[in-house]
Motif scaffolding. Structure first.
Motif, short mmCIF file in Angstrom:
data_model
loop_
_atom_site.label_atom_id
_atom_site.label_comp_id
_atom_site.label_asym_id
_atom_site.label_seq_id
_atom_site.Cartn_x
_atom_site.Cartn_y
_atom_site.Cartn_z
N GLU A 172 132.46 1.55 46.68
CA GLU A 172 131.37 1.68 45.72
C GLU A 172 131.86 1.49 44.29
O GLU A 172 131.20 0.83 43.49
CB GLU A 172 130.71 3.05 45.88
N CYS A 173 133.04 2.07 43.98
CA CYS A 173 133.61 1.87 42.64
C CYS A 173 133.92 0.40 42.38
O CYS A 173 133.60 -0.15 41.32
CB CYS A 173 134.87 2.72 42.48
N ALA A 174 134.56 -0.24 43.39
CA ALA A 174 134.87 -1.67 43.23
C ALA A 174 133.59 -2.48 43.08
O ALA A 174 133.51 -3.43 42.28
CB ALA A 174 135.68 -2.16 44.43
N LEU A 175 132.56 -2.08 43.85
CA LEU A 175 131.29 -2.80 43.77
C LEU A 175 130.65 -2.62 42.39
O LEU A 175 130.10 -3.58 41.83
CB LEU A 175 130.36 -2.29 44.87
N LYS A 176 130.75 -1.42 41.84
CA LYS A 176 130.19 -1.19 40.51
C LYS A 176 130.90 -2.05 39.47
O LYS A 176 130.26 -2.61 38.56
CB LYS A 176 130.30 0.29 40.14
N ILE A 179 129.75 -5.50 39.91
CA ILE A 179 128.38 -5.62 39.40
C ILE A 179 128.38 -5.72 37.88
O ILE A 179 127.62 -6.51 37.28
CB ILE A 179 127.53 -4.43 39.88
N ALA A 180 129.25 -4.90 37.21
CA ALA A 180 129.33 -4.95 35.75
C ALA A 180 129.81 -6.33 35.30
O ALA A 180 129.25 -6.93 34.37
CB ALA A 180 130.26 -3.85 35.25
N ALA A 181 130.89 -6.85 35.98
CA ALA A 181 131.38 -8.19 35.62
C ALA A 181 130.32 -9.25 35.89
O ALA A 181 130.13 -10.19 35.10
CB ALA A 181 132.65 -8.49 36.42
N TYR A 182 129.63 -9.05 37.00
CA TYR A 182 128.57 -10.02 37.34
C TYR A 182 127.46 -9.97 36.31
O TYR A 182 126.92 -11.03 35.91
CB TYR A 182 128.05 -9.68 38.73
N ASP A 183 127.12 -8.76 35.84
CA ASP A 183 126.08 -8.64 34.80
C ASP A 183 126.50 -9.34 33.52
O ASP A 183 125.68 -9.99 32.85
CB ASP A 183 125.78 -7.16 34.54
N GLU A 184 127.78 -9.16 33.13
CA GLU A 184 128.26 -9.83 31.92
C GLU A 184 128.18 -11.35 32.07
O GLU A 184 127.76 -12.07 31.16
CB GLU A 184 129.70 -9.40 31.64
#
Length: 326
Positions: A172-176, A179-184
């Motif tokens: 979950e931490c890696a996914l978050k 997700i943050a990098a993907y959002d950027e």
């Protein structure tokens, strides 16, 4: 659990070969070769499952009851398997994880089970401990020699569950982070796309302005052409209105003529009715005259008959007299 349900449904179909939708005692005996139960035990199982006592088992009653049976058998097999796996080799001392008995000896079973669950740390892993508790109590009462194996089995299972939970948290931490990098990256792409859209929009507006001007000129030419056509249509409408006026005046004259013809027809009808009446009277008079002529003809014939008869009698008398004179 899905496997257990599938097995129970399979056994129900084996029992209900006729497709009745329920299972009787006779059908239940077909399970004897498939289960490690005697006929008497099968009868007890049937009575236990037949909650309403109607002598038959619905699919729900059958599958639910046998699912519980196979769950128990499965857990017992797993415990036995774990027991075989943890058997100490020669020269080793077995150290199974057992529940620490209290010096009092009469400690409540509920407290013992709660203490066991607390030591295993399953509060965060299980939402409902009812099934585990029931099995633990059943083993404690019926087969206490397997209780330690069952607890060892729980230790291993919950340890694996804890490891799985930790892995899940790490994932979950890696996914978050992803997700943050993907959002950027998405934000960067979004900004670039906005710039591209802005440029394309400006180019489109420029082309659209030029196209609008050419279309405006074309529309003006078409409008002029349409105005000319409209003028022609107006002239044509005036001619048609004049023709309509003439037709209306002719229609009025025709209406007057029709009125005169209607009156003439009415007079002719009255004259025809009068002539018909006179003809009827003449026919009646003719019939009367014909009857009178017929009557006179009959009277004349009667008179001629009488005269002829009289003459015959007179002739006969004269002949007699003539004969007498002779």
């Amino acid at each position: 659990e899905l496997t257990v349900l599938g097995k129970a449904q399979e056994f129900f179909q084996i029992c209900d070969l006729e497709g009745k939708g329920f299972v009787t005692r006779q059908d239940m005996q077909r399970l004897h070769p498939e289960l490690p139960l005697s006929l008497e035990e099968l009868e007890k199982v049937f009575v236990t499952l037949d909650a309403d006592g109607n002598g038959s088992l619905t699919p729900k009653e059958f599958i639910t009851g046998f699912s519980e049976f196979w769950k128990r058998q499965f857990l017992l097999e797993q415990i036995a398997l774990k027991n075989d796996m943890v058997q100490p080799s020669k020269g080793e001392t077995a150290c199974p994880v057992r529940y620490e008995e209290t010096t009092t000896g009469d400690e409540d079973e509920e407290f013992q089970f709660s203490n066991l669950m607390d030591r295993l740390g399953v509060a965060k892993l299980l939402d409902d401990e009812t099934d585990v508790k029931q099995l633990w109590l059943q083993l404690k009462k019926e087969e206490p020699n397997l209780l330690s194996n069952f607890e060892e089995f729980l230790v291993r299972i919950f340890s694996q569950l804890q490891e799985a939970d930790n892995e899940k948290n790490e994932l979950e931490c890696a996914l978050k982070k992803k997700i943050a990098a993907y959002d950027e990256e998405i934000q960067h792409l979004y900004e670039e796309m906005e710039q591209q859209i802005k440029k394309e929009k400006e180019q489109f507006l420029l082309k659209d302005t030029e196209r609008f001007q050419s279309q405006s000129q074309e529309l003006e030419r078409k409008l002029l052409s349409k105005e000319q056509e409209l003028e022609q249509l107006v002239q044509k409408q005036k001619r048609l209105e004049h023709q309509c006026t003439q037709l209306l005046s002719g229609k009025e004259e025709t209406k007057v003529e029709n009125t005169k013809l209607k009156l003439t027809n009415q007079e002719l009808l009255r004259e025809l009715e009068r002539t018909s009446h006179e003809l009827s009277l003449a026919q009646q008079q003719l019939q009367v005259l014909q009857e009178e002529a017929s009557r006179l003809h009959e009277e004349k014939e009667m008179e001629v008959y009488r005269v002829t008869e009289t003459l015959q009698r007179e002739k006969s008398g004269l002949l007699k007299q003539l004969d007498f004179l002779r």
